[in-house]
Design an enzyme around this catalytic site. Structure first.
Site, short mmCIF file in Angstrom:
data_model
loop_
_atom_site.label_atom_id
_atom_site.label_comp_id
_atom_site.label_asym_id
_atom_site.label_seq_id
_atom_site.Cartn_x
_atom_site.Cartn_y
_atom_site.Cartn_z
CB ALA A 199 -44.39 -16.73 2.28
N GLY A 205 -40.65 -13.47 0.52
CA GLY A 205 -39.84 -14.53 1.13
C GLY A 205 -38.77 -15.06 0.18
CD GLU A 215 -38.48 -11.75 4.02
OE1 GLU A 215 -39.40 -12.51 3.68
OE2 GLU A 215 -38.53 -11.05 5.04
CD GLU A 271 -42.76 -9.29 2.02
OE1 GLU A 271 -42.39 -8.23 1.45
OE2 GLU A 271 -42.00 -10.26 2.19
C1 HXC Z 1 -48.87 -18.65 -3.79
C2 HXC Z 1 -48.35 -17.95 -5.91
C3 HXC Z 1 -47.48 -16.98 -5.40
C4 HXC Z 1 -47.32 -16.92 -3.99
C5 HXC Z 1 -47.45 -16.84 -7.53
N1 HXC Z 1 -48.31 -17.83 -7.24
N2 HXC Z 1 -46.94 -16.31 -6.44
N3 HXC Z 1 -49.04 -18.77 -5.11
N4 HXC Z 1 -48.04 -17.76 -3.23
N5 HXC Z 1 -46.46 -16.07 -3.41
C6 HXC Z 1 -49.08 -18.65 -8.15
C7 HXC Z 1 -50.30 -17.93 -8.72
O1 HXC Z 1 -51.37 -17.96 -7.83
C8 HXC Z 1 -50.55 -18.73 -9.97
O2 HXC Z 1 -51.17 -19.94 -9.67
C9 HXC Z 1 -49.14 -19.08 -10.43
O3 HXC Z 1 -48.30 -18.97 -9.28
C10 HXC Z 1 -48.63 -18.17 -11.51
O4 HXC Z 1 -48.73 -16.85 -11.04
P1 HXC Z 1 -49.39 -15.67 -11.90
O5 HXC Z 1 -49.72 -14.57 -10.97
O6 HXC Z 1 -50.46 -16.19 -12.77
O7 HXC Z 1 -48.14 -15.27 -12.83
P2 HXC Z 1 -47.79 -13.86 -13.42
O8 HXC Z 1 -48.99 -13.17 -13.95
O9 HXC Z 1 -46.63 -14.07 -14.34
O10 HXC Z 1 -47.29 -12.97 -12.16
C11 HXC Z 1 -46.14 -13.36 -11.47
C12 HXC Z 1 -46.02 -12.58 -10.12
C13 HXC Z 1 -47.33 -12.77 -9.33
C14 HXC Z 1 -45.80 -11.12 -10.41
C15 HXC Z 1 -44.83 -13.16 -9.40
O11 HXC Z 1 -47.63 -14.17 -9.28
C16 HXC Z 1 -47.24 -12.25 -7.93
O12 HXC Z 1 -47.35 -11.05 -7.73
N6 HXC Z 1 -47.09 -13.15 -6.97
C17 HXC Z 1 -47.11 -12.78 -5.57
C18 HXC Z 1 -45.82 -12.16 -5.16
C19 HXC Z 1 -45.83 -11.74 -3.71
O13 HXC Z 1 -46.66 -10.93 -3.29
N7 HXC Z 1 -44.89 -12.29 -2.91
C20 HXC Z 1 -44.81 -12.02 -1.51
C21 HXC Z 1 -45.60 -13.04 -0.76
S1 HXC Z 1 -45.67 -12.67 0.96
P3 HXC Z 1 -52.73 -20.20 -10.01
O14 HXC Z 1 -52.92 -21.65 -9.67
O15 HXC Z 1 -53.48 -19.29 -9.10
O16 HXC Z 1 -52.88 -19.87 -11.43
C22 HXC Z 1 -44.21 -13.17 1.56
C23 HXC Z 1 -44.07 -12.97 3.04
C24 HXC Z 1 -42.75 -13.39 3.52
O17 HXC Z 1 -43.39 -13.67 0.91
C25 HXC Z 1 -42.66 -13.19 4.97
C26 HXC Z 1 -42.42 -14.41 5.75
C27 HXC Z 1 -41.67 -15.48 5.13
#
Ligand code: HXC
Length: 290
Positions: A98, A141, A144, A164
């Site tokens: 998400a 997400g 999911e 999460e």
């Molecule tokens: C918003 C995101 C994002 C996310 C990545 N980006 N994941 N933006 N929401 N979930 C954005 C980053 O901010 C960045 O943009 C760009 O994508 C590239 O990401 P980087 O982190 O620079 O890339 P990298 O170093 O290769 O790392 C990749 C990654 C990391 C390991 C996937 O991005 C990451 O950990 N993302 C979050 C994963 C996460 O926690 N997902 C769960 C979300 S909660 P900018 O513009 O900032 O450079 C969830 C809840 C669901 O899903 C429940 C209800 C639906």
């Protein structure tokens, strides 16, 4: 613009694309999307392909993307030529979860009283089979979303996780439920409590995905599987999908009862008669979806 809004009546608030932008392709109905690409694939153009296409944010599932995904699913569901759907992302990410930036300032009150997550489970309501073709990250997400599909194929570099907990929250769209049913309590608990990722191979061994392919072959193989499904009766396929999905909702006794009723129901169809007659006559069945 006004005409496009009429074509997308359920997508109010959608950011419509600038006309003429090469990266955005028309959907068969004439609608355009900003965050996804849709195409019909397969030899008979009977596979609906949806590609999440927000690469700069690793396909983070923002509201706009979800709205478009729902619209595309609805369009393919209604399209009689489409018999199965493939949902994929990019090589680096199926979806990184998400959109954390959209969620960052939410409050309990606006989550609870608002519509947050209310548009996420359209995937589960689609009667046509959906194959998730997962390359790269399927996190939170994203994992999911893949688990809401009927079959998961993974590219060999795919990674699955429910991270999460690292954000101070928990999965909210079935991660604790579907993952646990797919891989069992110990691995699901470990993933949900640590946020650790598992590889495509580990996901296959655990039963989360059914097949693993080289990255560049993945979507082609998913389309191939969808075409195989498309050769069968569309109606009977929907009945079979309903019956398998019931296994997640019912006790064994209730599920077996439903299965038997649905089995009997197939005897009310032309396609069941055609399938068995074709076997007896030693020819290929010609299903008419009736
Ligand atoms: C918003 C995101 C994002 C996310 C990545 N980006 N994941 N933006 N929401 N979930 C954005 C980053 O901010 C960045 O943009 C760009 O994508 C590239 O990401 P980087 O982190 O620079 O890339 P990298 O170093 O290769 O790392 C990749 C990654 C990391 C390991 C996937 O991005 C990451 O950990 N993302 C979050 C994963 C996460 O926690 N997902 C769960 C979300 S909660 P900018 O513009 O900032 O450079 C969830 C809840 C669901 O899903 C429940 C209800 C639906």
């Amino acid at each position: 613009m006004a005409a496009l809004r009429v074509l997308l009546p359920r997508a109010r608030g959608l950011v419509l694309p600038r006309l003429g932008c090469a990266a955005r392709r028309p959907f068969a109905s004439g609608a355009h999307f900003e965050y996804i690409i849709t195409e019909k694939k397969g030899k008979d153009s009977n596979v609906g392909l949806i590609q999440l296409n927000r690469p700069k944010a690793l396909n983070a599932l923002c509201d706009g993307l979800l709205m478009e995904l729902n619209q595309a699913l609805e369009n393919f569901e209604k399209d009689p030529a489409v018999k199965a759907i493939v949902l994929t992302g990019g090589e680096k990410a199926f979806a990184a979860g998400a959109d954390i930036k959209e969620m960052q300032n939410r409050t309990f009150q606006n989550c609870y009283t608002g519509q947050f997550l209310s548009n996420w489970d359209k995937v589960c309501q689609v009667k046509k089979p959906i194959i998730a073709a997962v390359n790269g990250f399927a996190l939170g997400g994203g994992c999911e979303l893949a688990m809401m599909c009927d079959i998961i194929y993974a590219g060999e570099k795919a990674q699955f996780a429910q991270p999460e907990i690292l954000l101070g929250t928990i999965p909210g769209m079935g991660g604790t439920q579907r993952l646990t049913r797919a891989v069992g309590k110990s691995l699901a608990m470990e993933m949900v409590l640590t946020g650790d990722r598992i590889s495509a191979q580990e996901a296959k061994e655990a039963g989360l995905v059914s097949k693993v392919f080289p990255v560049e072959k993945l979507v082609e193989e998913a389309i191939h599987c969808a075409e195989k499904i498309a050769r069968n009766s569309k109606f009977i396929t929907a009945v079979a999908k309903e019956s398998v999905n019931a296994a997640f909702e019912m006790t064994l006794a209730e599920g077996n009862k439903l299965e038997k009723k649905l089995f009997y129901l197939t005897f009310a169809t032309e396609d069941r008669r055609e399938g068995m007659t074709a076997f007896v006559e030693k020819r290929k069945a010609n299903f008419k979806d009736q």
